[in-house]
Design an enzyme around this catalytic site. Structure first.
Site, PDB file in Angstrom:
ATOM      1  N   GLU A 177       0.955  -1.032   0.169  1.00  0.00           N
ATOM      2  CA  GLU A 177      -0.096  -0.123   0.191  1.00  0.00           C
ATOM      3  C   GLU A 177       0.870   1.310   0.111  1.00  0.00           C
ATOM      4  O   GLU A 177       1.988   1.007   0.795  1.00  0.00           O
ATOM      5  CB  GLU A 177      -0.929  -0.049   1.213  1.00  0.00           C
ATOM      6  CG  GLU A 177      -1.798  -1.365   1.236  1.00  0.00           C
ATOM      7  CD  GLU A 177      -2.618  -1.314  -0.110  1.00  0.00           C
ATOM      8  OE1 GLU A 177      -2.998  -0.509  -0.666  1.00  0.00           O
ATOM      9  OE2 GLU A 177      -2.659  -2.539  -0.294  1.00  0.00           O
TER      10      GLU A 177
ATOM     11  N   HIS B 151      -7.405  -3.757   0.038  1.00  0.00           N
ATOM     12  CA  HIS B 151      -6.276  -2.502   0.267  1.00  0.00           C
ATOM     13  C   HIS B 151      -5.658  -2.804   1.520  1.00  0.00           C
ATOM     14  O   HIS B 151      -5.125  -1.456   1.971  1.00  0.00           O
ATOM     15  CB  HIS B 151      -6.860  -1.192  -0.186  1.00  0.00           C
ATOM     16  CG  HIS B 151      -7.333  -1.103  -1.706  1.00  0.00           C
ATOM     17  ND1 HIS B 151      -6.686  -1.423  -2.813  1.00  0.00           N
ATOM     18  CD2 HIS B 151      -8.659  -1.265  -2.009  1.00  0.00           C
ATOM     19  CE1 HIS B 151      -7.437  -1.234  -3.989  1.00  0.00           C
ATOM     20  NE2 HIS B 151      -8.613  -1.189  -3.448  1.00  0.00           N
TER      21      HIS B 151
END
Length: 189
Positions: A10, A160
């Site tokens: 990320e 995510h």
């Protein structure tokens, strides 16, 4: 037993997106597991948070997308320090290669290490683009969530979130014998 490493990153982000050279890793989700003809068995997993140096303040967009909050990156080590912890976490596992969902993760890590003057600890290992291998099998590219659905699985965890994404790639490898074989065929002995 030879190990296979799954990584999902990320990075700092905003809407509109930053220039590629300005994006920084804020989480390295890592899953180390045993990959065999029979399946993928996770051995250990870890989420390494990383303190950004360019965009130190996470945007509201980034926090909403990744679930990573400002206090998590403020307390986190820099990428250089994170690599030391990462190598220690890997230990002496006989890692044969590593994979990610797409080429972004490998490209980002190589670029960011180069820009920050760091050695890339996975440089000697073969990277496999699991998304591309899945697309070759299915005839079209798809996101991780759709790939899981096409394989009869639902997404586990938070999309995510680096470690959750990496675990879901592992679940896909465990479920999909053709994908698993495609990975095994591309790893050194």
């Amino acid at each position: 037993m030879p190990a296979f490493l799954l990584i999902d990153l990320e990075c700092t982000c905003d809407d509109p997106m930053f220039e590629r050279d300005d994006m920084e890793t804020i989480e390295i989700g890592a899953v180390l597991g045993e990959l065999t003809d029979e399946g993928f068995l996770p051995v250990r997993q870890h989420s390494f948070y990383v303190r950004p140096l360019i965009h130190r303040q996470l945007s509201a967009f980034c926090t909403s997308l990744t679930g990573i909050e400002q206090h998590q990156v403020e307390r986190a080590p820099t990428l250089a320090e994170t690599w030391h912890a990462f190598v220690h976490w890997l230990g002496d596992a006989p890692v044969r290669g590593w994979g990610s969902w797409g080429k972004f993760d490998a490209t980002q890590l190589i670029l960011e290490c180069r820009l920050k003057g760091l050695d890339f600890p996975l440089e000697a290992l073969r990277h496999l683009n699991i998304k591309q291998l899945f697309a070759r099998k299915r005839g079209h590219r798809t996101g991780l969530e759709m790939a899981l659905q096409l394989s009869g699985l639902s997404f586990a965890g938070r999309p995510h979130c680096g470690v959750d994404d990496a675990m879901n790639i592992g679940r896909l490898l465990a479920q999909d014998a053709l994908l698993r074989q495609a990975v095994l065929d591309r790893l050194p002995d």
